[in-house]
Design a protein around this motif. Structure first.
Motif, short mmCIF file in Angstrom:
data_model
loop_
_atom_site.label_atom_id
_atom_site.label_comp_id
_atom_site.label_asym_id
_atom_site.label_seq_id
_atom_site.Cartn_x
_atom_site.Cartn_y
_atom_site.Cartn_z
N SER A 43 0.81 -1.21 -0.05
CA SER A 43 0.03 -0.02 0.06
C SER A 43 0.98 1.36 0.09
O SER A 43 0.49 2.32 -0.43
N ARG A 44 2.07 1.20 0.56
CA ARG A 44 2.92 2.21 0.60
C ARG A 44 4.45 1.67 -0.17
O ARG A 44 4.99 0.78 0.54
N THR A 46 7.83 1.23 -1.34
CA THR A 46 9.39 1.62 -0.91
C THR A 46 10.36 1.44 -1.75
O THR A 46 10.15 0.77 -2.72
N ASP A 50 15.53 2.11 0.38
CA ASP A 50 14.86 1.65 1.66
C ASP A 50 15.01 0.58 2.31
O ASP A 50 15.31 0.26 3.47
N TYR A 62 9.62 4.22 10.55
CA TYR A 62 8.49 3.75 9.98
C TYR A 62 8.71 3.19 8.83
O TYR A 62 7.98 2.18 8.64
N VAL A 63 9.63 3.50 8.18
CA VAL A 63 10.07 2.41 6.90
C VAL A 63 10.58 1.12 7.52
O VAL A 63 10.06 0.07 6.65
N THR A 65 9.20 -0.47 9.83
CA THR A 65 7.81 -1.10 10.23
C THR A 65 7.38 -1.67 9.10
O THR A 65 7.02 -2.70 9.07
N VAL A 66 7.14 -0.72 8.06
CA VAL A 66 6.50 -0.83 6.85
C VAL A 66 7.15 -1.96 6.15
O VAL A 66 6.25 -3.30 5.55
N VAL A 67 8.36 -2.12 5.94
CA VAL A 67 9.30 -3.29 5.17
C VAL A 67 9.23 -4.46 6.08
O VAL A 67 8.82 -5.67 5.43
N SER A 69 6.95 -5.40 8.19
CA SER A 69 5.51 -5.94 8.22
C SER A 69 5.30 -6.95 6.90
O SER A 69 4.30 -7.73 6.91
N ARG A 70 6.17 -6.52 5.78
CA ARG A 70 5.89 -7.33 4.78
C ARG A 70 6.49 -8.64 4.55
O ARG A 70 6.45 -9.69 3.57
#
Length: 136
Positions: A43-44, A46, A50, A62-63, A65-67, A69-70
Motif C-alpha cells: 500500500s506504500r 518503498t 529503503d 516508519y520505513v 516497520t513497513v518493510v 511487516s511485509r
C-alpha cells in the motif's frame, strides 16, 4: 549412417548439464527479484534503497516497520508456492503423467462434495467454514 561416437555423446551430456545449471540460476534470480518486489511493493511503495537501509539497520523507524511487516507475507507466499510445486511434482510422479492435475485424482471433486455436504447437513456458511471443509 554414422553412429555418434563417445566424444559427441560426452559433449551432449555436458551441454544438457550446463543448460540445467543456467536454468536453475535464472530461476533463482527470478525468485530473488520476486521476493524483493514483494518486500518493496504494497500500500506504500518503498524504494530499493529503503529496503537496503532496513537490512543494514539505518532506515527510519516508519520505513523499518513497513518493510518488516511485509516479511510474513513474503515468507507465506514462498511457502505456498513451494508446497504447490511439490504437490504438482508428486501428482505427476505418482501418475507418471506430465500433464497431471488435481482433477485427475478427483481431488477437486472430493473437496466440492465435502463442501456441499457440510453446507447441506451441517449448516456451514461463509468462506472460512467452507475452506476448512474443503481441506479433508
Amino acid at each position: 549412417m554414422t553412429r555418434a561416437g563417445p566424444e559427441r555423446r560426452a559433449r551432449s551430456g555436458r551441454t544438457s548439464t550446463s543448460r540445467r545449471v543456467y536454468a536453475l540460476l535464472i530461476g533463482v534470480a527470478v525468485l530473488a527479484c520476486a521476493l524483493l518486489a514483494s518486500v518493496m511493493f504494497g500500500s506504500r511503495t518503498t524504494s530499493f534503497g529503503d529496503v537496503l537501509g532496513v537490512l543494514s539497520g539505518t532506515a527510519d523507524p516508519y520505513v523499518t516497520t513497513v518493510v518488516e511487516s511485509r516479511y510474513p507475507r513474503t515468507a507465506l507466499g514462498l511457502l505456498a508456492g513451494l508446497c504447490l510445486a511439490v504437490a504438482g511434482t508428486l501428482t505427476q510422479g505418482v501418475t507418471r503423467n506430465p500433464l497431471a492435475d488435481p482433477g485427475l485424482l478427483g481431488i477437486n471433486a472430493g473437496a466440492a462434495a465435502s463442501v456441499v455436504a457440510a453446507t447441506a447437513f451441517l449448516g456451514a456458511s461463509g468462506a472460512i467454514d467452507t475452506m476448512w471443509w474443503a481441506l479433508p
